[in-house]
Design a protein around this motif. Structure first.
Motif, PDB file in Angstrom:
ATOM      1  N   ARG A  47       4.368-108.497   9.088  1.00  0.00           N
ATOM      2  CA  ARG A  47       4.667-109.804   9.666  1.00  0.00           C
ATOM      3  C   ARG A  47       3.364-110.421  10.162  1.00  0.00           C
ATOM      4  NH1 ARG A  47      10.020-110.420  10.807  1.00  0.00           N
ATOM      5  NH2 ARG A  47      11.249-108.509  10.883  1.00  0.00           N
ATOM      6  N   SER A  48       3.220-111.687   9.863  1.00  0.00           N
ATOM      7  CA  SER A  48       2.001-112.315  10.361  1.00  0.00           C
ATOM      8  C   SER A  48       2.144-112.612  11.845  1.00  0.00           C
ATOM      9  CB  SER A  48       1.706-113.591   9.590  1.00  0.00           C
ATOM     10  OG  SER A  48       2.882-114.345   9.472  1.00  0.00           O
ATOM     11  N   ASP A  49       3.309-113.042  12.252  1.00  0.00           N
ATOM     12  CA  ASP A  49       3.535-113.164  13.686  1.00  0.00           C
ATOM     13  C   ASP A  49       4.914-112.600  13.992  1.00  0.00           C
ATOM     14  OD1 ASP A  49       4.768-115.088  12.265  1.00  0.00           O
ATOM     15  OD2 ASP A  49       4.813-116.534  13.907  1.00  0.00           O
TER      16      ASP A  49
ATOM     17  N   SER B  29      -1.354-107.865   3.013  1.00  0.00           N
ATOM     18  CA  SER B  29      -1.505-108.322   4.385  1.00  0.00           C
ATOM     19  C   SER B  29      -1.383-109.834   4.361  1.00  0.00           C
ATOM     20  CB  SER B  29      -2.871-107.900   4.926  1.00  0.00           C
ATOM     21  OG  SER B  29      -3.862-108.613   4.236  1.00  0.00           O
ATOM     22  N   PRO B  30      -1.059-110.435   5.468  1.00  0.00           N
ATOM     23  CA  PRO B  30      -0.838-111.879   5.483  1.00  0.00           C
ATOM     24  C   PRO B  30      -2.009-112.650   4.872  1.00  0.00           C
ATOM     25  CG  PRO B  30      -0.290-110.913   7.609  1.00  0.00           C
ATOM     26  CD  PRO B  30      -0.846-109.829   6.771  1.00  0.00           C
ATOM     27  N   GLU B  31      -3.205-112.203   5.174  1.00  0.00           N
ATOM     28  CA  GLU B  31      -4.363-112.949   4.667  1.00  0.00           C
ATOM     29  C   GLU B  31      -4.397-112.912   3.139  1.00  0.00           C
ATOM     30  OE1 GLU B  31      -5.495-109.953   6.863  1.00  0.00           O
ATOM     31  OE2 GLU B  31      -4.108-111.192   8.028  1.00  0.00           O
TER      32      GLU B  31
ATOM     33  N   GLU C 265      -1.863-115.055   1.623  1.00  0.00           N
ATOM     34  CA  GLU C 265      -2.244-116.459   1.554  1.00  0.00           C
ATOM     35  C   GLU C 265      -3.228-116.711   0.421  1.00  0.00           C
ATOM     36  OE1 GLU C 265      -3.516-117.392   5.557  1.00  0.00           O
ATOM     37  OE2 GLU C 265      -1.471-116.925   6.172  1.00  0.00           O
TER      38      GLU C 265
END
Lengths: 372, 404
Positions: free
Chosen positions: A7-9, A365-367, A370
């Motif tokens: 989860r990113s946040d 990972s979220p990065e 993206e």
């Protein structure tokens, strides 16, 4: 493909929802077990809640059981925060009890009660520290695995208290108890005050003060800040000039002191003597569970300890049911709750990526997600 | 309780592993939440009355007596230290409970709590039972004594009865039995069957009660075979089948051919059976567990005491007593003989039993020598109950230390 993605946040509600769901799931699994063994789960749970939480006296006894768990939970929490694994709260608790009862008996009636109680608390904390000193030094300078040393010392401590009471004519043993060995009662003055007609005692106040103190240390002091750095990365800590070895020893001593306080609380508030039977019920080990379930938050330790204390106390009440549910169900539920709560931790930090959901797949990972 | 500790330890290790795994994540350190101020502390108890706790000596409230209950049923609770299925001590009490139900029928309603922890944790259990309205509560382990004594003064209308202790309050009595009498008889049977004259004793804790039993067993054996010896191994358990089995085997390895025991399990009997040795059980008739090895056993029969006590409470004639019952009272007995005990031996032992019941023979009568050959009890002198209850030395012929 089914998988997990970070989860990113983390939404705030999930911190509450996940543990609650975990407990519900544990109860559901327990229910399946109960149904298969021919019991009505709803009745069983109702009786458990009734016995431990819904009546004044039941809840008071739950608090009594929670008292040592708060302290041993904190003991585990403090060391786990810096990735030191003190598994020896059990033994440190015994030795704390030995020192606390020893000092109370030594002082006898020569000091006023409050002074005796203070000395007991100090002695308890000292005993716990003493008993973790060697593992702490060995860890700091020799890098000896503290899991193994503290764990093995638990057996040493257990044998020691058994020897004090059952195997020798020690200072702790009641010389008048000819028929069956038991600890000598501490003087009346040294009894912790109790709350009204319940068995809730001063130990609870001490435990709550300890929670506040630990919270303060962790968040408002340089020591706590150093713990945070050390917990994140030892090399970073060293680079930042943190005296790593001293920190390791200090944190473990603090952990031992908290466990030792739990021992003192048992002597002063509950057993009123050195009593291996009432000490050796796994309060130190349960502290590890408390720390894990509290997600290493001092405040949550209180709630988790009360919950576990209640589950444990409900064991005997189950026998009052006409069909006699075995009290081991309480232990089983404790295990199931732990398992689900810890398992669900994953869901706090990751979300499930269902095969049919869109978007980038797992492990990214979220990065990275993206970027793609 | 050791078992519980083990479970918890296992759980804890599991928890630890998980925490350890998690902790490896570079966690964005969640700021520890504000400490919730625990309002729980203030909660319990409206009336802050000075509680009358822990009175060691009788307080001034006399026992108020049973007043018939709302439904005219005497409610009786038993608190056991072990599981009712232990085949030993707790089993014997539960047999007594069932016999009480049978004897008094609709007049009583009984319940029991098993595997209750001794010491301070038991206080809660006794208090709950008293609060739930049980009129008569039996606690059947020494370790319950102080808990019962702490709770009793708060519930003057409840009768507390404690097995194996010595505390007497206005509403608390105690009871136990002279197990040394049938012990002595079992020693006679053991020595008669033994070929080597070497007997073994799987002993619990080095305390007077156990030491007394070993001595009685040895004296009985020596009446039959003056050279008989009794080798003692301590297990430091009351209920620990594995350790007791090991202890029994170690004795058999040393050439012992009859085993006796003090613990609650039939494990020593199973060890004896396997080696074609013989076995004297304890607490209850355990013959079914090792029928060939079985000789006999000193056993408890609590029925009369439980019925008598419950009837007294029912009638309102109960008052606190300190009972140390004998074979004549029936609380302690010798179990049925196994096939290995021949008729002559049975007749001999039965004669001795009759002497004991008639009061013409007491096992601990001088001259008695200790292990060093020193005269401890003069000829024809009978040891007093006080002396028996505090016995801490072994008689001649016992091999082992009366302490650890």
């Amino acid at each position: 493909m089914l998988g997990l993605e970070r989860r990113s946040d983390v939404p705030a509600w999930i911190y509450v929802a996940v543990p609650v769901i975990a407990v519900l799931l544990a109860l559901a699994v327990g229910a399946v077990f109960l149904v298969f063994t021919g019991h009505d789960p709803l009745t069983v749970y109702r009786v458990m809640i009734q016995a431990s939480f819904a009546s004044t006296f039941g809840f008071a006894d739950t608090l009594v059981s929670a008292t040592p768990l708060i302290l041993t939970g904190l003991a585990a929490l403090v060391s786990f925060r810096v990735k030191l694994w003190n598994i020896g709260a059990e033994g440190q608790l015994y030795i704390g009890a030995v020192c606390a009862s020893g000092i109370a008996l030594l002082i006898g009636e020569s000091l006023p009660g409050w002074a005796n109680i203070l000395m007991m608390l100090a002695a308890g904390a000292f005993g716990g520290m003493l008993f973790i000193l060697i593992p702490a030094i060995a860890r700091a300078w020799l890098r000896t695995n503290e899991i193994i040393t503290t764990l093995l010392l638990n057996s040493v401590a257990l044998l020691f208290i058994n020897w004090l009471i059952f195997g020798s004519r020690s200072f702790w043993r009641d010389p008048a108890a000819g028929q069956f060995p038991q600890g000598l009662r501490i003087p009346d003055e040294a009894y912790f005050p109790r709350w009204g007609a319940t068995r809730v005692h001063l130990g609870l106040v001490i435990a709550l003060l300890a929670v506040v103190a630990i919270w303060f240390v962790l968040n408002r002091t340089r020591f706590g800040f150093r713990m945070k750095i050390l917990g994140d990365s030892e090399s970073a800590a060293r680079y930042a000039g943190v005296p790593v070895r001293l920190m390791v020893v200090a944190v473990l001593l603090l952990s031992g002191a908290l466990a030792g306080l739990a021992g003192a609380a048992d002597v002063g508030g509950f057993s009123r003597r050195l009593d291996p039977n009432s000490l050796a019920i796994g309060m130190g080990y349960a502290g590890i569970i408390v720390a894990a379930l509290s997600r290493l938050n001092p405040g949550s330790v209180i709630l988790v300890a009360i919950m576990l204390g209640g589950v444990r106390n409900a064991g005997t009440a189950l026998q009052s049911l006409p069909e006699r549910v075995p009290m081991e169900i309480a232990v089983m539920l404790e295990g199931a709750i732990l398992l689900f709560a810890l398992g669900s931790e994953v869901l706090v930090r990751y979300r499930i990526h269902w095969p049919w959901s869109k978007g980038p797949a797992l492990d990214a990972s979220p990065e990275e997600a993206e970027a793609t | 309780m050791r078992r519980l500790t083990r479970y918890v330890a296992l759980l804890a290790v599991g928890g630890l592993l998980l925490v350890a795994c998690e902790a490896d994540e570079p966690e964005d350190v969640v700021d520890p939440d504000e400490v919730e101020e625990p309002d729980e502390v203030e909660e319990p108890e409206e009336e802050p009355e000075e509680e009358p706790e822990e009175a060691e000596e009788p307080d001034d409230v006399p026992w108020a007596g049973y007043e018939g209950g709302e439904d005219g049923v005497l409610r009786v609770a038993y608190v056991y230290v072990g599981p009712v299925g232990d085949a030993g001590w707790t089993y014997s009490h539960d047999q007594g409970r069932q016999a009480l139900e049978e004897a008094m029928g609709d007049q009583v309603e009984t319940t029991y709590l098993e595997s209750v922890e001794e010491g301070a944790p038991a206080e809660r259990v006794f208090e709950d039972l008293a609060r739930e309205g049980y009129h008569l509560i039996f606690g059947t382990s020494f370790g319950f004594m102080d808990s019962m004594a702490a709770v009793a003064p708060d519930f003057p209308e409840t009768v507390f009865e404690h097995a194996s202790g010595y505390t007497k309050l206005d509403n608390m009595g105690n009871y136990f039995g002279a197990m040394e009498e049938p012990r002595y008889l079992s020693g006679m049977a053991a020595a008669s069957v033994s070929e080597t004259g070497q007997l073994g004793y799987v002993a619990a804790f080095p305390i007077p009660e156990v030491i007394r039993g070993i001595n009685a067993f040895a004296l009985g054996a020596q009446e039959v075979d003056p050279d008989a010896t009794v080798e003692v191994v301590w297990t430091s358990t009351w209920f620990g089948p594995e350790i007791e089995l090991e202890a029994a085997e170690s004795l058999l390895d040393r050439g012992v051919d009859v085993l006796a025991q003090h613990q609650d399990t039939p494990a020593p009997g199973q060890a004896a059976e396997e080696r074609d040795a013989h076995w004297v059980g304890y607490h209850s008739d355990m013959s079914e567990f090792a029928a060939d090895a079985w000789l006999t056993a000193p056993v408890w029969d609590w029925t009369d005491y439980y019925v008598e006590t419950a009837e007294m409470v029912w009638d309102g004639t109960w008052e606190p007593r300190e009972v140390y019952a004998s074979m004549a009272d029936g609380m302690v007995q010798l179990a049925d003989y196994g096939p290995a005990v021949d008729d002559d031996t049975q007749a001999m032992v039965d004669d001795r039993a009759q002497d004991i019941i008639d009061g013409t023979f007491a096992p601990f009568t001088g001259p008695l020598y200790d292990q060093d050959g020193e005269l401890r009890v003069e000829e024809d002198v009978e040891m007093t109950l006080e002396e028996l209850l505090n016995m801490e030395w072994f008689v001649e012929g016992v091999i082992g230390e009366p302490g650890e």
